[in-house]
Design a protein around this motif. Sequence first.
Motif, PDB file in Angstrom:
ATOM      1  N   UNK A 102     -14.265  -2.791   6.633  1.00  0.00           N
ATOM      2  CA  UNK A 102     -13.215  -2.111   7.403  1.00  0.00           C
ATOM      3  C   UNK A 102     -12.252  -1.460   6.413  1.00  0.00           C
ATOM      4  N   UNK A 103     -12.030  -0.175   6.582  1.00  0.00           N
ATOM      5  CA  UNK A 103     -11.159   0.567   5.663  1.00  0.00           C
ATOM      6  C   UNK A 103     -10.141   1.363   6.446  1.00  0.00           C
ATOM      7  N   UNK A 104      -8.955   1.483   5.867  1.00  0.00           N
ATOM      8  CA  UNK A 104      -7.892   2.282   6.474  1.00  0.00           C
ATOM      9  C   UNK A 104      -6.782   2.498   5.470  1.00  0.00           C
ATOM     10  N   UNK A 105      -5.730   3.148   5.924  1.00  0.00           N
ATOM     11  CA  UNK A 105      -4.572   3.393   5.063  1.00  0.00           C
ATOM     12  C   UNK A 105      -3.589   2.247   5.211  1.00  0.00           C
ATOM     13  N   UNK A 106      -3.108   1.766   4.076  1.00  0.00           N
ATOM     14  CA  UNK A 106      -2.117   0.698   4.079  1.00  0.00           C
ATOM     15  C   UNK A 106      -1.285   0.764   2.824  1.00  0.00           C
ATOM     16  N   UNK A 107      -0.004   0.968   2.975  1.00  0.00           N
ATOM     17  CA  UNK A 107       0.856   1.156   1.812  1.00  0.00           C
ATOM     18  C   UNK A 107       1.791  -0.037   1.640  1.00  0.00           C
ATOM     19  N   UNK A 108       1.682  -0.655   0.457  1.00  0.00           N
ATOM     20  CA  UNK A 108       2.559  -1.776   0.137  1.00  0.00           C
ATOM     21  C   UNK A 108       3.974  -1.301  -0.150  1.00  0.00           C
ATOM     22  N   UNK A 109       4.930  -2.120   0.183  1.00  0.00           N
ATOM     23  CA  UNK A 109       6.322  -1.874  -0.189  1.00  0.00           C
ATOM     24  C   UNK A 109       6.665  -2.834  -1.317  1.00  0.00           C
ATOM     25  N   UNK A 110       7.198  -2.308  -2.425  1.00  0.00           N
ATOM     26  CA  UNK A 110       7.500  -3.126  -3.587  1.00  0.00           C
ATOM     27  C   UNK A 110       8.732  -3.988  -3.400  1.00  0.00           C
ATOM     28  N   UNK A 111       9.028  -4.771  -4.426  1.00  0.00           N
ATOM     29  CA  UNK A 111      10.185  -5.666  -4.357  1.00  0.00           C
ATOM     30  C   UNK A 111      11.499  -4.897  -4.263  1.00  0.00           C
ATOM     31  N   UNK A 112      11.502  -3.619  -4.677  1.00  0.00           N
ATOM     32  CA  UNK A 112      12.703  -2.785  -4.578  1.00  0.00           C
ATOM     33  C   UNK A 112      12.775  -2.032  -3.261  1.00  0.00           C
TER      34      UNK A 112
END
Length: 853
Positions: A102-112
């Motif tokens: 399963x693939x898709x778009x997913x953007x992590x948010x950093x500690x900042x």
Amino acid sequence: MNAALRLSLSSLRGHGRRFAGTFFAVFLGVAFLAGTLVMGDTLRAGFDTMFGNATKGTDAVVRSAGVITTPGESQGVRAPVGTDLVRTIEHVPGVAAAAPDIQGAGQLVGSDRKPVGGQGPPTLAGNWIDDPKLNAYRLAEGRAPAESGEVVVNRGAAEKGHLKIGDTTVLRTPDPVRVTIVGLATFGGEDGMAQVTFTGMTQADAEKYLTARPGEAAGIRVRAGPGVGQDELVSALTPVLPKGVEAITGQDSARENTDMISSQFLTLFTTLLLVFSGIALLVATFSIHNTFAIVVAQRTRENALLRALGASRRQVTASTLAEASVVAVAASAVGIAGGIGIAAGLQALFPAIGFPFPEGGLVISGLSMLLPLGVGVVVCLGSALLPAARAGRTAPLAALRETAVDESGASRVRATAGGGLAALAVGVTLTGVLLTPSLWLAGLGAVLALAAFVVLGPVASSAAVRVLGAPLDRLRGVTGGLARRNALRSPRRTAATAGALMIGVAVVSLFTVFGASLKATMDQTVSRSFAGDVAVSTPSFGAGGSGLSPKLAPALARQPSVEYAVGLGKGVAEVNGQGRALTVTDPVALGKVFDLGQVQGSLNGLGTDGIAITRTEADKQHLATGDTARLAFTDGQKADFTVRAVYGRSELAGDYVITRAAWAPHRTQDADTLVAVSFKDGVSPAKGKAAVETVAERYGNPEVQTRDEYAQSSAAGIDMMLTLVYALLALAVLIALLGIANTLTLAVHERTRELGLLRAVGQTRAQLRAMVRWESVLVAAFGTAGGLALGAFLGWVLVEASDGASDSAFAFAVPPLRLVVVALVGLAAGALAGLRPARRAARLDVLRAIATE
């Protein structure tokens, strides 16, 4: 012939410093070209190995057979396959294991609280596959996700976001999801696949957040049992697969991934470097030709004596070409070594700036070595050919008279030929720009314009130097006047010396004007099409980012300060057999926030079977309001849509518009790329923006910008492009600088007796140095002025040709401040090039200089 060769080698040993500039010009051009080829081969081999290692446990991939590719996109869009196929596949003889991918778009948010990645490379998310042989990623630290909300991220993304195991952060899918990092992974032995970020979730979470419906996957990875080959496995799988689903070998899948990287990044990257290698070698051609022209002129009496002693024209010509050959081969050989060094340096530099260079040594192919060597030799010999032929035509009687170095070149024949060429260039260019828009005709006109500048250079140099040098008589007195007269002494030499710098400045000016025009076009597009007050947007360029939650626009529309909020989503479909990008939105709100130009029909009643099209696309498809268009979606479904509106502008709204209800049955992961917001009357911009930011924070905290800020951020990639272009063009300017310095050094040698006489009649060392420096500045000023004029003209040609060949309206803009900076850099290059020849001239012994023949 042997005597001519011995004479050439003797001349090189005795006067090697004459060819120092030529040597370095060839060396730099060949080194850049060889470095580009070696680096391209190394990157391709590295990515091939990396993908091969990462997927070597996958023997087959099951996926949808249909793919829709839209214009400008090299990678098409496929429909998902059902995860229930896994059970069927596992029962096929020869299958050891199978797992949904399963693939898709997913953007992590950093500690900042800032998103990680998204400025180009994709930000991916998917299910974590427990079978280590089927998983492209390898668990390096921690453990696999076992419960909802647990994720594994690639180590490079974690480092960039300052995240570690145990941290809790947000994953935009695009709806924000709270996740806890429980493991770090590598890809093919690296911390990630270049700048791509990856987040691995449980299968249940991946189906929930990354797919339109549970039970869907991008594909299924299959591992073969012992003794079963990949082709054999594909043959066994094919009969059990439903219609519209196919199986390919793992090797073919890895090859497709490598080709995708090659087409999207490597080809563009190496092509860009090869273009600048060509520019550097073109600039080097002027410097090399000028050096040999001066050397031949200085050796007129020597060549005449050889002719008087019985040397034939062919022997004298061969002697000059032999010198050029020795310089060419030596400089090219050293340049190849320098190119290998450049590639090795970049291999070490890339990881330092955050771009993982695939593991492995440099790949040095025969083509990467032979091509630069051949190009270097051909460029050097070609540049020396005319001076060598001129040397062969030296008459024996020339030995009995004083050497005449000056050849003005400002003849009526040259003026007539150059004028005719310029008229032809303007005619072809205007035809390709205004009459029958054609990039090919415009390009031909640009090449003819460059040739006209070269031919007319000696004709124009006299007038240009008189005008540019006029202030020197008043500001620098006798010293300035002498510098101006020295620059006027040989118009051909002045033009040839300035030609190298002219090409470099012209290309810099071309990109500067084109970049400014692109930014002006973006400003014009936003100002003309976007009638809203603020925009909530994803990254302005590149493939990265997870998009915006489709729930954001409705949430904003419910705010008391907001009049309209409309989100623009993306879809793909074949329209009457042609792949096209669809804008998925609320058409009614779209018409309120965006200026769509003249609308024929109505946007109010699109429903689930209506579509709106731009006038341009309607003309291409031969459609009008009331007509029917056949849409085929990636899931294999086909439906007839009625054209209910035809609108005029498409810059931000896209060419095809359908409703969310019409797209819902065919969508995969749903996301918006832009949310445009209009405030109610009386709401201040600051208050309205603050209200939007408060709501946006609940949906992953995307950036909220005013209309002007949105236009500027949309053009941010242009500034990055220009920075890279300027850095690469510095090589061309450096070669041009070497050419000016070499010419002045040879001129000082040529005028040794004259300089000695000037010192004898009272000229000080400081005045002599200033005279040579100002001569260099005048030559550079002529080259810079010509380059600015040519670059601005070519920039206009490129903008107008792009405008005629594209559906979008391009705006032409000239950035005066940037061009002033370019002009100052050109003048500074001239002053810098004159430093060493000026010092050398000032150190001449007066009595020895006067006694020089």
